[in-house]
Design a protein around this motif. Sequence first.
Motif, PDB file in Angstrom:
ATOM      1  N   MET A   1      37.214  24.054  19.284  1.00 46.96           N
ATOM      2  CA  MET A   1      37.208  24.737  17.764  1.00 46.96           C
ATOM      3  C   MET A   1      38.736  24.543  17.183  1.00 46.96           C
ATOM      4  O   MET A   1      38.884  24.208  16.012  1.00 46.96           O
ATOM      5  N   ASN A   2      39.631  24.966  18.164  1.00 46.73           N
ATOM      6  CA  ASN A   2      41.159  24.689  17.765  1.00 46.73           C
ATOM      7  C   ASN A   2      41.444  23.389  17.443  1.00 46.73           C
ATOM      8  O   ASN A   2      42.342  23.162  16.708  1.00 46.73           O
ATOM      9  N   TRP A   3      40.887  22.614  18.227  1.00 47.71           N
ATOM     10  CA  TRP A   3      41.017  21.046  17.924  1.00 47.71           C
ATOM     11  C   TRP A   3      39.934  20.375  16.815  1.00 47.71           C
ATOM     12  O   TRP A   3      39.825  19.216  16.744  1.00 47.71           O
ATOM     13  N   GLY A   4      39.454  21.257  15.961  1.00 47.99           N
ATOM     14  CA  GLY A   4      38.370  20.836  15.097  1.00 47.99           C
ATOM     15  C   GLY A   4      37.136  20.461  15.299  1.00 47.99           C
ATOM     16  O   GLY A   4      36.443  19.954  14.520  1.00 47.99           O
ATOM     17  N   ASN A   5      36.632  20.939  16.470  1.00 51.24           N
ATOM     18  CA  ASN A   5      35.392  20.258  16.733  1.00 51.24           C
ATOM     19  C   ASN A   5      34.463  21.693  17.443  1.00 51.24           C
ATOM     20  O   ASN A   5      34.928  22.224  18.309  1.00 51.24           O
ATOM     21  N   ASP A   6      33.567  21.865  16.587  1.00 48.17           N
ATOM     22  CA  ASP A   6      32.554  22.934  17.152  1.00 48.17           C
ATOM     23  C   ASP A   6      31.385  22.286  17.743  1.00 48.17           C
ATOM     24  O   ASP A   6      30.531  21.689  17.049  1.00 48.17           O
ATOM     25  N   PRO A   7      31.173  22.425  19.104  1.00 43.79           N
ATOM     26  CA  PRO A   7      30.084  21.666  19.798  1.00 43.79           C
ATOM     27  C   PRO A   7      28.810  22.187  19.290  1.00 43.79           C
ATOM     28  O   PRO A   7      27.881  21.721  19.661  1.00 43.79           O
ATOM     29  N   LEU A   8      28.767  23.602  18.593  1.00 48.54           N
ATOM     30  CA  LEU A   8      27.212  23.930  18.385  1.00 48.54           C
ATOM     31  C   LEU A   8      26.873  23.454  16.801  1.00 48.54           C
ATOM     32  O   LEU A   8      25.777  23.712  16.424  1.00 48.54           O
TER      33      LEU A   8
ATOM     34  N   GLY B   1      24.923  26.383  30.733  1.00 51.38           N
ATOM     35  CA  GLY B   1      24.505  27.552  30.038  1.00 51.38           C
ATOM     36  C   GLY B   1      24.841  27.751  28.602  1.00 51.38           C
ATOM     37  O   GLY B   1      25.326  26.815  27.639  1.00 51.38           O
ATOM     38  N   ASP B   2      24.722  28.958  28.058  1.00 51.34           N
ATOM     39  CA  ASP B   2      25.240  29.228  26.674  1.00 51.34           C
ATOM     40  C   ASP B   2      26.633  29.182  26.529  1.00 51.34           C
ATOM     41  O   ASP B   2      27.401  29.896  27.110  1.00 51.34           O
ATOM     42  N   ILE B   3      27.026  28.111  25.693  1.00 50.42           N
ATOM     43  CA  ILE B   3      28.456  28.191  25.204  1.00 50.42           C
ATOM     44  C   ILE B   3      29.074  28.810  24.195  1.00 50.42           C
ATOM     45  O   ILE B   3      30.468  28.639  23.635  1.00 50.42           O
ATOM     46  N   GLU B   4      28.230  29.426  23.442  1.00 50.73           N
ATOM     47  CA  GLU B   4      28.540  29.915  22.100  1.00 50.73           C
ATOM     48  C   GLU B   4      29.703  30.766  22.266  1.00 50.73           C
ATOM     49  O   GLU B   4      30.734  30.677  21.300  1.00 50.73           O
ATOM     50  N   ASN B   5      30.082  31.723  23.152  1.00 54.64           N
ATOM     51  CA  ASN B   5      31.116  32.719  23.301  1.00 54.64           C
ATOM     52  C   ASN B   5      32.158  32.267  24.349  1.00 54.64           C
ATOM     53  O   ASN B   5      32.273  33.183  25.156  1.00 54.64           O
ATOM     54  N   THR B   6      32.551  31.087  24.778  1.00 52.31           N
ATOM     55  CA  THR B   6      33.127  30.790  25.815  1.00 52.31           C
ATOM     56  C   THR B   6      34.497  30.032  25.279  1.00 52.31           C
ATOM     57  O   THR B   6      34.659  29.567  24.309  1.00 52.31           O
TER      58      THR B   6
ATOM     59  N   GLU C   1      48.432   0.001  13.305  1.00 52.33           N
ATOM     60  CA  GLU C   1      47.262  -1.010  13.657  1.00 52.33           C
ATOM     61  C   GLU C   1      46.177  -0.042  14.022  1.00 52.33           C
ATOM     62  O   GLU C   1      46.154   0.990  14.626  1.00 52.33           O
ATOM     63  N   GLY C   2      45.053  -0.543  13.506  1.00 52.67           N
ATOM     64  CA  GLY C   2      43.604   0.144  13.753  1.00 52.67           C
ATOM     65  C   GLY C   2      43.649   1.781  12.914  1.00 52.67           C
ATOM     66  O   GLY C   2      42.788   2.398  13.583  1.00 52.67           O
ATOM     67  N   VAL C   3      44.271   1.628  11.838  1.00 50.90           N
ATOM     68  CA  VAL C   3      44.202   3.039  11.165  1.00 50.90           C
ATOM     69  C   VAL C   3      42.719   3.225  10.738  1.00 50.90           C
ATOM     70  O   VAL C   3      42.414   4.215  11.054  1.00 50.90           O
ATOM     71  N   ASP C   4      41.830   2.182  10.488  1.00 50.08           N
ATOM     72  CA  ASP C   4      40.639   2.335   9.976  1.00 50.08           C
ATOM     73  C   ASP C   4      39.766   3.033  11.230  1.00 50.08           C
ATOM     74  O   ASP C   4      39.180   3.926  10.930  1.00 50.08           O
ATOM     75  N   ASP C   5      39.942   2.510  12.546  1.00 55.86           N
ATOM     76  CA  ASP C   5      39.384   2.826  13.507  1.00 55.86           C
ATOM     77  C   ASP C   5      39.711   4.290  13.864  1.00 55.86           C
ATOM     78  O   ASP C   5      38.841   4.992  14.159  1.00 55.86           O
ATOM     79  N   VAL C   6      40.882   4.533  13.876  1.00 57.38           N
ATOM     80  CA  VAL C   6      41.503   5.978  14.095  1.00 57.38           C
ATOM     81  C   VAL C   6      41.063   6.930  13.154  1.00 57.38           C
ATOM     82  O   VAL C   6      40.530   7.968  13.635  1.00 57.38           O
ATOM     83  N   TRP C   7      40.864   6.519  11.773  1.00 57.43           N
ATOM     84  CA  TRP C   7      40.506   7.436  10.987  1.00 57.43           C
ATOM     85  C   TRP C   7      38.946   7.645  10.974  1.00 57.43           C
ATOM     86  O   TRP C   7      38.625   8.951  10.897  1.00 57.43           O
ATOM     87  N   ASN C   8      38.159   6.883  11.486  1.00 61.49           N
ATOM     88  CA  ASN C   8      36.820   6.916  11.594  1.00 61.49           C
ATOM     89  C   ASN C   8      36.560   7.610  13.118  1.00 61.49           C
ATOM     90  O   ASN C   8      35.687   8.699  12.774  1.00 61.49           O
ATOM     91  N   ASP C   9      37.180   7.590  13.848  1.00 66.97           N
ATOM     92  CA  ASP C   9      37.072   8.134  15.177  1.00 66.97           C
ATOM     93  C   ASP C   9      37.598   9.788  14.936  1.00 66.97           C
ATOM     94  O   ASP C   9      36.969  10.667  15.536  1.00 66.97           O
ATOM     95  N   PHE C  10      38.703   9.755  14.252  1.00 67.66           N
ATOM     96  CA  PHE C  10      39.077  11.396  14.157  1.00 67.66           C
ATOM     97  C   PHE C  10      38.067  12.180  13.257  1.00 67.66           C
ATOM     98  O   PHE C  10      37.847  13.207  13.482  1.00 67.66           O
ATOM     99  N   HIS C  11      37.473  11.383  12.173  1.00 69.29           N
ATOM    100  CA  HIS C  11      36.383  12.337  11.320  1.00 69.29           C
ATOM    101  C   HIS C  11      35.141  12.279  11.948  1.00 69.29           C
ATOM    102  O   HIS C  11      34.270  13.087  11.628  1.00 69.29           O
ATOM    103  N   SER C  12      35.071  11.528  13.271  1.00 64.39           N
ATOM    104  CA  SER C  12      33.610  11.749  14.011  1.00 64.39           C
ATOM    105  C   SER C  12      34.161  12.993  14.803  1.00 64.39           C
ATOM    106  O   SER C  12      32.932  13.646  15.089  1.00 64.39           O
ATOM    107  N   ALA C  13      35.423  13.017  15.518  1.00 68.11           N
ATOM    108  CA  ALA C  13      35.544  14.008  16.427  1.00 68.11           C
ATOM    109  C   ALA C  13      35.835  15.279  15.919  1.00 68.11           C
ATOM    110  O   ALA C  13      35.357  16.483  16.277  1.00 68.11           O
ATOM    111  N   VAL C  14      36.397  15.604  14.586  1.00 68.70           N
ATOM    112  CA  VAL C  14      36.665  16.660  14.025  1.00 68.70           C
ATOM    113  C   VAL C  14      35.412  16.960  12.973  1.00 68.70           C
ATOM    114  O   VAL C  14      35.289  16.422  11.972  1.00 68.70           O
ATOM    115  N   ASN C  15      34.711  17.709  13.398  1.00 67.88           N
ATOM    116  CA  ASN C  15      33.418  18.035  12.504  1.00 67.88           C
ATOM    117  C   ASN C  15      33.451  19.185  11.886  1.00 67.88           C
ATOM    118  O   ASN C  15      32.384  19.956  11.376  1.00 67.88           O
ATOM    119  N   MET C  16      34.674  20.079  12.017  1.00 69.25           N
ATOM    120  CA  MET C  16      34.929  21.268  10.941  1.00 69.25           C
ATOM    121  C   MET C  16      35.598  20.849   9.829  1.00 69.25           C
ATOM    122  O   MET C  16      36.471  19.936   9.660  1.00 69.25           O
TER     123      MET C  16
END
Length: 114
Positions: A105-112, A93-98, A6-21
């Motif tokens: 990033m381990n979860w596929g999302n680089d906030p920078l 503050g600066d989040i680059e090396n936090t 159920e809702g695979v299309d929504d999950v697919w889209n949400d996942f590919h929005s959250a995972v930006n790497m």
Amino acid sequence: MTKSTEGVDDVWNDFHSAVNMTATQIEKWLDTDESKDVGQKSSEGAESVGHHSGRKIVAILHKKKADLSHADIEWMRKVVGYVKRHSAQRPDGDIENTPWRYSLMNWGNDPLKK
């Protein structure tokens, strides 16, 4: 449609929005000491939950939507929830090396990443 798909299309889209790497970017990141040093571990020297998740995300990114298993879909939901919750806890503050950024990033999302 069963509950598990159920809702695979929504999950697919949400996942590919959250995972930006890309899968390649995540694989490269997972090889770094920074990636291995952050996150919750069941014991000293064990793989963190996030690092394990990164490996699962890479596998999912290599699949077509039609090839997703029930477990993949559930993991994608978990990834979306984690990225949303963790992103909301952005430090000042600066989040680059936090550790905060490294965990995401381990979860596929680089906030920078734009």
